[in-house]
Design a protein around this motif. Structure first.
Motif, PDB file in Angstrom:
ATOM      1  N   LEU A 275      -4.639   8.440   0.485  1.00  0.00           N
ATOM      2  CA  LEU A 275      -5.040   8.238  -0.822  1.00  0.00           C
ATOM      3  C   LEU A 275      -6.176   8.821  -1.236  1.00  0.00           C
TER       4      LEU A 275
ATOM      5  N   LEU B 231       1.289   6.608  -6.852  1.00  0.00           N
ATOM      6  CA  LEU B 231       0.067   7.822  -7.292  1.00  0.00           C
ATOM      7  C   LEU B 231       0.809   8.882  -7.160  1.00  0.00           C
TER       8      LEU B 231
ATOM      9  N   ILE C 133      -9.248  -0.844  -5.299  1.00  0.00           N
ATOM     10  CA  ILE C 133      -8.662  -1.192  -4.296  1.00  0.00           C
ATOM     11  C   ILE C 133      -9.221  -2.598  -3.598  1.00  0.00           C
TER      12      ILE C 133
ATOM     13  N   LEU D 245       1.872   1.869  -3.403  1.00  0.00           N
ATOM     14  CA  LEU D 245       0.781   2.227  -4.159  1.00  0.00           C
ATOM     15  C   LEU D 245       0.747   3.848  -4.059  1.00  0.00           C
TER      16      LEU D 245
ATOM     17  N   PRO E  24       0.844  -1.145  -0.033  1.00  0.00           N
ATOM     18  CA  PRO E  24       0.129  -0.036   0.003  1.00  0.00           C
ATOM     19  C   PRO E  24       0.854   1.239   0.038  1.00  0.00           C
TER      20      PRO E  24
ATOM     21  N   LEU F 144      -6.699  -2.446   2.712  1.00  0.00           N
ATOM     22  CA  LEU F 144      -5.182  -2.316   2.603  1.00  0.00           C
ATOM     23  C   LEU F 144      -4.434  -2.948   3.728  1.00  0.00           C
TER      24      LEU F 144
ATOM     25  N   TRP G 295      -8.516  -5.401  -5.627  1.00  0.00           N
ATOM     26  CA  TRP G 295      -7.171  -5.802  -5.417  1.00  0.00           C
ATOM     27  C   TRP G 295      -6.979  -6.694  -3.967  1.00  0.00           C
TER      28      TRP G 295
END
Length: 340
Positions: free
Chosen positions: A299, A35, A326, A31, A28, A334, A329
């Motif tokens: 996020l 981003l 998310i 990620l 995470p 997370l 995934w």
């Protein structure tokens, strides 16, 4: 069974019960870094990217302060409190009253800001205690009734706020010391955003240390797993969980103050408007995970700001798209909390 004997939170009995903990990994965080890096390439301008990133992080940290209270309540007590928004709005309106009263004195605006934050937390905590006793306690373990009765509590709370402060939007200007910006490499970094980010980081650190390094945090997590055993050791777990609810309400009040100053205005509906973002953050992060709530809030804040700059038309549903992506995934979020 009396009201004080009603079950609070999930109970898992047995000698094999262990304390719940988030399953930490770096994916995470990668990620989050990916981003920001992708946004830098898409935005093109270094100064614009830095301004958007700071704004997104600030928004995310304020949302974290608000959502962390609900994360505690929902994750540790298994309470679906859809009335969380009323504590947010109450905190913001209390701040307007404190600032207005302080304007008639010789107190510095910055001092008034800290006083308003403290008073808002105290008032929200007091309301949280009453809310838990009168509204939440009769419906422990009844998810559907929790949703209905807490939503009703939020509607009543909003109407009481309108009755007290009026139905119109009230301005909440920043203190003089937090107005303006600093220029860093041609990027305008607002002073208030730096201040709000610092408060959010302090709240995150305090919660993480309390839940993982203190006896109180140990008792809270142990009570979630095996309430009867903790009570057999002589601890009043009911009171402990009521304290968690009161703390969550106080954090919502603090977040309401920060959000009100961020918007520089407050309305009675502001809590219900922010509720959507709060639940997105909690779902993204993993139910009951403070670390997940923290990363999820960052996020959400970054995506909202990047999308609003790059393509305003998709900004309205960008966070919904983030949540869907998310969950595809990682369906449990997370940082899912194990052994729940």
């Amino acid at each position: 069974m009396t009201s004080s004997d009603k079950p609070i939170g999930n109970e898992h009995h047995g000698s094999q019960a262990v304390l719940p903990k988030a399953q930490f990994d770096l994916a995470p965080l990668f990620l989050l870094i990916g981003l920001t890096g992708s946004a830098w390439l898409a935005v093109g301008s270094h100064s614009s990217w830095l301004t958007l990133t700071v704004a997104g992080l600030t928004m995310g940290l304020i949302i974290f302060v608000i959502a962390s209270g609900l994360t505690l309540v929902f994750g540790l007590m298994d309470v679906l409190n859809f009335g969380h928004g009323v504590f947010i709005a109450l905190g913001a309106f209390v701040a307007t009253s404190v600032m207005a009263f302080g304007a008639q004195t010789d107190l510095d605006d910055t001092v008034l800001l800290f006083i308003s934050m403290a008073v808002a937390m105290a008032v929200a905590a007091a309301l949280g205690f009453v809310f838990e006793r009168l509204i939440i306690r009769p419906v422990y373990g009844l998810d559907l009734k929790q949703i209905l009765i807490t939503m009703g509590g939020m509607i009543i709370g909003e109407e009481l706020i309108k009755l007290t402060w009026g139905p119109l939007q009230i301005p909440l200007p920043l203190p003089d010391a937090l107005r303006g910006s600093w220029l860093i490499h041609d990027a305008a970094i607002e002073k208030y955003r730096v201040f709000a980010s610092a408060v959010g980081l302090l709240v995150f650190a305090a919660l993480l240390i309390t839940l993982t390094r203190t006896k109180v945090g140990l008792l809270i997590r142990a009570g979630v797993q095996d309430r009867s055993m903790v009570e057999a050791l002589g601890y009043r777990i009911n009171r402990l969980f009521v304290g968690v609810f009161v703390l969550g309400s106080a954090l919502a009040g603090l977040g309401g103050v920060l959000w009100g100053f961020y918007q520089q205005s407050v309305t009675a509906q502001m809590g219900s408007q922010v509720n959507v973002l709060i639940f997105i953050v909690i779902i993204i992060g993993g139910l009951g995970s403070i670390l997940g709530c923290f990363v999820g809030a960052l996020l959400v804040g970054l995506v909202a700001n990047y999308a609003g700059f790059l393509e305003p038309k998709i900004a309205l549903f960008s966070n919904i798209a983030l949540m869907v992506a998310i969950l595809l995934w990682r369906p449990q979020g997370l940082y899912p909390v194990s052994n729940r």
